[in-house]
Scaffold this motif. Structure first.
Motif, PDB file in Angstrom:
ATOM      1  N   LEU A 123      16.807  -6.150   3.331  1.00  0.00           N
ATOM      2  CA  LEU A 123      16.996  -7.599   3.473  1.00  0.00           C
ATOM      3  C   LEU A 123      15.696  -8.326   3.799  1.00  0.00           C
ATOM      4  N   SER A 124      14.568  -7.770   3.380  1.00  0.00           N
ATOM      5  CA  SER A 124      13.269  -8.387   3.679  1.00  0.00           C
ATOM      6  C   SER A 124      12.874  -9.392   2.611  1.00  0.00           C
ATOM      7  N   ARG A 125      12.063 -10.353   3.019  1.00  0.00           N
ATOM      8  CA  ARG A 125      11.386 -11.272   2.113  1.00  0.00           C
ATOM      9  C   ARG A 125       9.894 -11.024   2.300  1.00  0.00           C
ATOM     10  N   VAL A 126       9.286 -10.398   1.309  1.00  0.00           N
ATOM     11  CA  VAL A 126       7.923  -9.898   1.454  1.00  0.00           C
ATOM     12  C   VAL A 126       6.980 -10.732   0.601  1.00  0.00           C
ATOM     13  N   ARG A 127       5.821 -11.065   1.172  1.00  0.00           N
ATOM     14  CA  ARG A 127       4.770 -11.706   0.384  1.00  0.00           C
ATOM     15  C   ARG A 127       3.420 -11.238   0.900  1.00  0.00           C
ATOM     16  N   GLY A 128       2.424 -11.317   0.051  1.00  0.00           N
ATOM     17  CA  GLY A 128       1.077 -10.938   0.466  1.00  0.00           C
ATOM     18  C   GLY A 128       0.843  -9.444   0.378  1.00  0.00           C
ATOM     19  N   VAL A 129      -0.085  -8.967   1.193  1.00  0.00           N
ATOM     20  CA  VAL A 129      -0.529  -7.578   1.151  1.00  0.00           C
ATOM     21  C   VAL A 129       0.007  -6.827   2.368  1.00  0.00           C
ATOM     22  N   ILE A 130       0.677  -5.715   2.110  1.00  0.00           N
ATOM     23  CA  ILE A 130       1.139  -4.810   3.163  1.00  0.00           C
ATOM     24  C   ILE A 130       0.238  -3.572   3.107  1.00  0.00           C
ATOM     25  N   PRO A 131      -0.436  -3.236   4.210  1.00  0.00           N
ATOM     26  CA  PRO A 131      -1.371  -2.097   4.168  1.00  0.00           C
ATOM     27  C   PRO A 131      -0.651  -0.772   3.925  1.00  0.00           C
ATOM     28  N   ALA A 132      -1.421   0.214   3.512  1.00  0.00           N
ATOM     29  CA  ALA A 132      -0.884   1.562   3.347  1.00  0.00           C
ATOM     30  C   ALA A 132      -0.416   2.117   4.686  1.00  0.00           C
ATOM     31  N   GLY A 141       0.810  -1.212   0.000  1.00  0.00           N
ATOM     32  CA  GLY A 141       0.000   0.000   0.000  1.00  0.00           C
ATOM     33  C   GLY A 141       0.844   1.262   0.000  1.00  0.00           C
ATOM     34  N   SER A 142       0.227   2.361  -0.387  1.00  0.00           N
ATOM     35  CA  SER A 142       0.938   3.626  -0.540  1.00  0.00           C
ATOM     36  C   SER A 142       1.561   4.093   0.771  1.00  0.00           C
ATOM     37  N   HIS A 143       2.699   4.771   0.640  1.00  0.00           N
ATOM     38  CA  HIS A 143       3.421   5.377   1.760  1.00  0.00           C
ATOM     39  C   HIS A 143       3.910   4.349   2.783  1.00  0.00           C
ATOM     40  N   SER A 144       4.085   3.114   2.367  1.00  0.00           N
ATOM     41  CA  SER A 144       4.628   2.096   3.270  1.00  0.00           C
ATOM     42  C   SER A 144       6.121   1.887   3.010  1.00  0.00           C
ATOM     43  N   ASN A 145       6.799   1.365   4.017  1.00  0.00           N
ATOM     44  CA  ASN A 145       8.234   1.129   3.956  1.00  0.00           C
ATOM     45  C   ASN A 145       8.544  -0.334   4.223  1.00  0.00           C
ATOM     46  N   VAL A 146       9.558  -0.829   3.543  1.00  0.00           N
ATOM     47  CA  VAL A 146      10.029  -2.204   3.728  1.00  0.00           C
ATOM     48  C   VAL A 146      11.473  -2.149   4.202  1.00  0.00           C
ATOM     49  N   TYR A 147      11.761  -2.831   5.310  1.00  0.00           N
ATOM     50  CA  TYR A 147      13.131  -2.879   5.818  1.00  0.00           C
ATOM     51  C   TYR A 147      14.066  -3.543   4.809  1.00  0.00           C
ATOM     52  N   PHE A 164       7.060  -2.596   7.113  1.00  0.00           N
ATOM     53  CA  PHE A 164       7.310  -4.040   7.109  1.00  0.00           C
ATOM     54  C   PHE A 164       8.696  -4.276   7.693  1.00  0.00           C
ATOM     55  N   LYS A 165       8.735  -4.842   8.914  1.00  0.00           N
ATOM     56  CA  LYS A 165      10.011  -5.201   9.537  1.00  0.00           C
ATOM     57  C   LYS A 165      10.364  -6.651   9.215  1.00  0.00           C
ATOM     58  N   ASP A 166       9.382  -7.536   9.351  1.00  0.00           N
ATOM     59  CA  ASP A 166       9.440  -8.905   8.865  1.00  0.00           C
ATOM     60  C   ASP A 166       7.999  -9.385   8.779  1.00  0.00           C
ATOM     61  N   GLN A 167       7.789 -10.628   8.340  1.00  0.00           N
ATOM     62  CA  GLN A 167       6.434 -11.084   8.063  1.00  0.00           C
ATOM     63  C   GLN A 167       5.549 -11.084   9.314  1.00  0.00           C
ATOM     64  N   GLU A 168       6.157 -11.187  10.490  1.00  0.00           N
ATOM     65  CA  GLU A 168       5.402 -11.188  11.738  1.00  0.00           C
ATOM     66  C   GLU A 168       5.322  -9.814  12.393  1.00  0.00           C
ATOM     67  N   HIS A 169       6.009  -8.845  11.839  1.00  0.00           N
ATOM     68  CA  HIS A 169       6.048  -7.516  12.446  1.00  0.00           C
ATOM     69  C   HIS A 169       5.813  -6.463  11.367  1.00  0.00           C
ATOM     70  N   ILE A 170       4.547  -6.153  11.154  1.00  0.00           N
ATOM     71  CA  ILE A 170       4.127  -5.132  10.194  1.00  0.00           C
ATOM     72  C   ILE A 170       3.355  -4.099  11.005  1.00  0.00           C
ATOM     73  N   VAL A 171       3.943  -2.940  11.196  1.00  0.00           N
ATOM     74  CA  VAL A 171       3.400  -1.974  12.148  1.00  0.00           C
ATOM     75  C   VAL A 171       2.950  -0.697  11.437  1.00  0.00           C
ATOM     76  N   GLU A 172       1.915  -0.092  11.977  1.00  0.00           N
ATOM     77  CA  GLU A 172       1.410   1.154  11.419  1.00  0.00           C
ATOM     78  C   GLU A 172       2.357   2.294  11.720  1.00  0.00           C
ATOM     79  N   LYS A 173       2.535   3.177  10.751  1.00  0.00           N
ATOM     80  CA  LYS A 173       3.379   4.342  10.962  1.00  0.00           C
ATOM     81  C   LYS A 173       2.746   5.274  11.994  1.00  0.00           C
ATOM     82  N   LYS A 174       3.584   5.909  12.784  1.00  0.00           N
ATOM     83  CA  LYS A 174       3.106   6.904  13.736  1.00  0.00           C
ATOM     84  C   LYS A 174       3.194   8.284  13.119  1.00  0.00           C
ATOM     85  N   ASN A 175       2.198   9.111  13.413  1.00  0.00           N
ATOM     86  CA  ASN A 175       2.191  10.470  12.873  1.00  0.00           C
ATOM     87  C   ASN A 175       3.271  11.335  13.541  1.00  0.00           C
TER      88      ASN A 175
END
Length: 221
Positions: free
Chosen positions: A197-206, A189-195, A210-221
């Motif tokens: 050395l990541s291996r990404v699959r599926g849908v990452i929300p806007a 999704g838009s405005h998202s970041n991927v760390y 993405f830190k790893d597949q088990e740790h996908i956290v919302e950005k803080k304002n």
């Protein structure tokens, strides 16, 4: 559907020559099969600001293409875009304005919105990259599953694409860290970041990290 993976969710279509083409689809992967025909139809209508350097290869007069770069047909290279040394544009590449296609980067069957950067050793195949998205050095889109089965986009729901080849759909202003692999059917999704050395699959929300597949956290304002 709760997953925000429609074209209208991911992209500001005012930043691509493919605007009218993309508007006819709901999901971005539905547009992959027609990219070549789209480029030819667009190219035949381009004005005098573009030069057809060989059949079905159009380059804007303000673009900079290094001599060692390869431009395969059909493709369009937009204004103020830089195609650097040893870039390999195989075919079916619609590259917007102000983009960077870097050294040893390979493109195949892609739409790059304006100001996309794929600047160092990237492979981008069967993918759509939104406005100002950026792939760090060595990051790639993997576009075929190892078992060669059809790609399914896996979010809160599963979406059968019917495609054997599908890379990644990056929304506007996505940042992908160096040496990451975006597996087949990835949607970010838009405005998202991927760390890096990541291996990404599926849908990452806007607006997520993405830190790893088990740790996908919302950005803080």
């Amino acid at each position: 559907m709760s997953d925000q993976i429609r074209i209208k969710d991911l992209y500001d279509l005012n930043h691509t020559q493919a605007k009218e083409y993309l508007e006819q689809y709901e999901f971005p992967w539905q547009a992959l099969k027609g990219i070549g025909d789209l480029i030819v139809s667009l190219g035949e209508k381009l004005g005098e600001d573009y030069t057809e350097v060989k059949e079905h290869v159009w380059v804007h007069k303000t673009a900079k293409v290094f001599d060692s770069a390869y431009l395969g047909a059909p493709c369009i290279i937009g204004p103020e875009t830089e195609v650097r040394q040893c870039a390999f544009i195989r075919s079916n590449a619609l590259v917007g304005s102000g983009c960077v296609v870097g050294n040893s980067t390979e493109l195949k069957n892609v739409i790059l919105f304006d100001k996309v950067q794929v600047p160092h050793y990237n492979y981008v195949g069967d993918s759509i990259l939104g406005f100002k998205s950026h792939m760090g050095a060595g990051s790639i889109t993997s576009n075929v599953k190892s078992d060669k089965t059809l790609v399914v986009v896996k979010g809160e729901e599963h979406y059968a694409t019917g495609l054997k080849k599908m890379g990644a759909m990056l929304g506007d202003e996505v940042e992908v860290g160096c040496n990451s692999v975006l597996n087949p059917g990835t949607v970010i999704g838009s405005h998202s970041n991927v760390y890096p050395l990541s291996r990404v699959r599926g849908v990452i929300p806007a607006n997520h990290i993405f830190k790893d597949q088990e740790h996908i956290v919302e950005k803080k304002n």
